[in-house]
Design an enzyme around this catalytic site. Structure first.
Site, PDB file in Angstrom:
ATOM      1  N   HIS A  93       1.490  -9.572  14.323  1.00  0.00           N
ATOM      2  CA  HIS A  93       1.682  -8.385  13.480  1.00  0.00           C
ATOM      3  C   HIS A  93       0.616  -8.325  12.383  1.00  0.00           C
ATOM      4  O   HIS A  93       0.009  -7.281  12.157  1.00  0.00           O
ATOM      5  CB  HIS A  93       3.076  -8.409  12.858  1.00  0.00           C
ATOM      6  CG  HIS A  93       3.337  -7.234  11.959  1.00  0.00           C
ATOM      7  ND1 HIS A  93       3.553  -5.960  12.435  1.00  0.00           N
ATOM      8  CD2 HIS A  93       3.380  -7.142  10.599  1.00  0.00           C
ATOM      9  CE1 HIS A  93       3.744  -5.134  11.414  1.00  0.00           C
ATOM     10  NE2 HIS A  93       3.642  -5.821  10.292  1.00  0.00           N
ATOM     11  N   THR A 129       0.860  -1.182   0.000  1.00  0.00           N
ATOM     12  CA  THR A 129       0.000   0.000   0.000  1.00  0.00           C
ATOM     13  C   THR A 129       0.899   1.236   0.000  1.00  0.00           C
ATOM     14  O   THR A 129       2.125   1.124   0.016  1.00  0.00           O
ATOM     15  CB  THR A 129      -0.912   0.026   1.241  1.00  0.00           C
ATOM     16  OG1 THR A 129      -0.113   0.357   2.394  1.00  0.00           O
ATOM     17  CG2 THR A 129      -1.586  -1.319   1.465  1.00  0.00           C
ATOM     18  N   CYS A 130       0.287   2.410   0.027  1.00  0.00           N
ATOM     19  CA  CYS A 130       1.092   3.630   0.036  1.00  0.00           C
ATOM     20  C   CYS A 130       1.885   3.762   1.334  1.00  0.00           C
ATOM     21  O   CYS A 130       2.920   4.438   1.368  1.00  0.00           O
ATOM     22  CB  CYS A 130       0.212   4.861  -0.178  1.00  0.00           C
ATOM     23  SG  CYS A 130      -1.095   5.054   1.054  1.00  0.00           S
TER      24      CYS A 130
END
Length: 422
Positions: free
Chosen positions: A97, A49-50
């Site tokens: 995580h 993702t960004c």
């Protein structure tokens, strides 16, 4: 076999590094298959993702070096440029995580919901590419279930924490049914685009976009079946607006008290909700003095956002407890895989003994022995064969003082429970 998560994100790497290691839609499938060619990698999913690039793998060694090296080579970047920004998690930490990422607890904006859709899309892409198996399938299903429960059982996603979302949420408080309202958005930047998306998701009736560059206004409005106007046309269309959200880079106000007064007269004093997100302000402060005007500035929204952030932080504590539960479930399932091979081997051993004894019993029947004798032979022989090795090992354990082994045997064979039942 272990789970590993390796990557970098907005916390560990600047944008100029993040943009160099992204995996766009045009290369993601090739990247997945390239990574799976590594002998250490069994299954893999890539999340890009960004704000983050992460690789999740089931791997047959506890070493992230092959993955770090692969990321560098795939993107043609020196490993020394990427490695300082990478983090890695193994086993339980990797599982936790992924669950925290999926639930928005590791996001730039705490609790934001978009990341879950991105994780689901990444998993689906990997599944379609044939790079997932039972370990990652089970892991990602746990992540999706945890995210769903957290959204249901906590308030982590209930409070707006972006300026655009806060503005739209306030609008909903004033106009309960947005489908009957018209929104006038002044500007065409990122904040206004985000506001347009939130309004559209909440079923806004109509969107008008005003911008200095009409073409940019048109490009944004077209995404939401709205229409575009120039800033110079604001006064002609202001009376149509029930909601006004403004965010331009203008050094001077683009909306004055006189224009708003005229619009209110034309609307017969039907109220207008206004949000001025710009700094410096787009709407003259005197507009707030007018009756039937609800004017909020970015400072007003900041108070809402900070309060909502506190609310999300409290919800995040609940979310962590839910995540721990799902992590425990997955790790238990993972450990149970170690017993599968042993169970299969033991079953095969027992079936071989059964077949041997059955063959001898059939031979005895063929020689004319009575069924009763043959049944007694089968029961006695099969029992002796099944118990011989365990009995010999327990005798040796007693001789050697291996109390733990004897206790394990007692647990395995459930001897005390058998006695109690009898």
């Amino acid at each position: 076999m272990s789970i590993i998560a390796l990557g970098l994100n907005h916390k560990t790497a600047p944008v100029d590094i993040r943009e160099k290691v992204t995996f766009g839609p045009d290369i993601i499938v090739g990247a997945l298959r390239s990574l799976q060619e590594n002998p250490a990698v069994e299954e893999t999913v890539i999340l890009s993702t960004c704000n983050r690039t992460e690789v999740y793998c089931s791997i047959n060694q506890k070493d992230h070096e092959p993955l770090a090296d692969w990321i560098s080579r795939f993107h043609g970047i020196g490993e020394d440029r990427v490695s300082p920004y990478l983090y890695s998690h193994f086993g339980l930490d990797a599982v936790k995580h992924l669950l925290r990422v999926s639930c928005g607890l590791d996001s730039l904006v705490l609790g934001e919901p978009q990341i879950l859709g991105q994780v689901k899309a990444a998993f689906q892409t990997a599944t379609d590419a044939g790079t997932t198996g039972k370990m990652l399938f089970k892991l990602f299903q746990h992540a999706f279930s945890a995210a769903k429960q957290i959204r249901t059982d906590t308030a982590i996603g209930n409070s707006p924490v972006s300026v655009a979302f806060a503005a739209v949420s306030l609008a909903k408080q004033i106009f309960s049914d947005l489908s009957k309202q018209t929104a006038l958005l002044i500007g065409a930047g990122e904040t206004i685009e985000l506001a347009a998306r939130h309004l559209n998701q909440h079923g806004i009736g109509r969107i008008i976009v005003a911008n200095r560059t009409v073409e940019r206004a048109h490009n944004l409005a077209a995404q939401f079946d709205g229409y575009a106007i120039a800033l110079t046309e604001l006064s002609r269309h202001l009376a149509e607006a029930d909601i006004v959200i403004s965010s331009t880079a203008s050094p001077l106000p683009v909306l004055g008290k006189g224009s708003v007064e005229s619009a209110l007269k034309e609307r017969r004093h039907s109220p207008i909700f206004m949000v001025d997100i710009a700094v410096p302000r787009d709407i003259e402060p005197e507009v707030a003095d007018l009756s039937d005007i609800y004017l909020y500035t970015v400072d007003d929204l900041d108070e809402v956002i900070q309060e909502n952030m506190r609310s999300r932080e409290e919800a995040a504590e609940q979310a962590e407890e839910i995540i721990d539960h799902y992590v425990g479930e997955y790790m238990g399932w993972l450990r149970s895989l170690d017993a599968v091979g042993l169970i299969q081997d033991y079953r095969s051993y027992a079936e071989r003994l059964r077949d041997e004894v059955m063959q001898k019993a059939l031979q005895q029947l063929a020689k004319g022995k009575s069924p009763e004798e043959v049944m007694q032979f089968m029961a006695h022989t099969l029992t002796n064969k099944l118990l011989h090795n365990p009995s010999a090992q327990m005798r040796q354990a007693g001789f050697n003082g291996q109390v733990e082994l004897l206790e394990a045997a007692n647990t395995l064979f459930q001897l005390n429970k058998s006695e109690n039942k009898s």
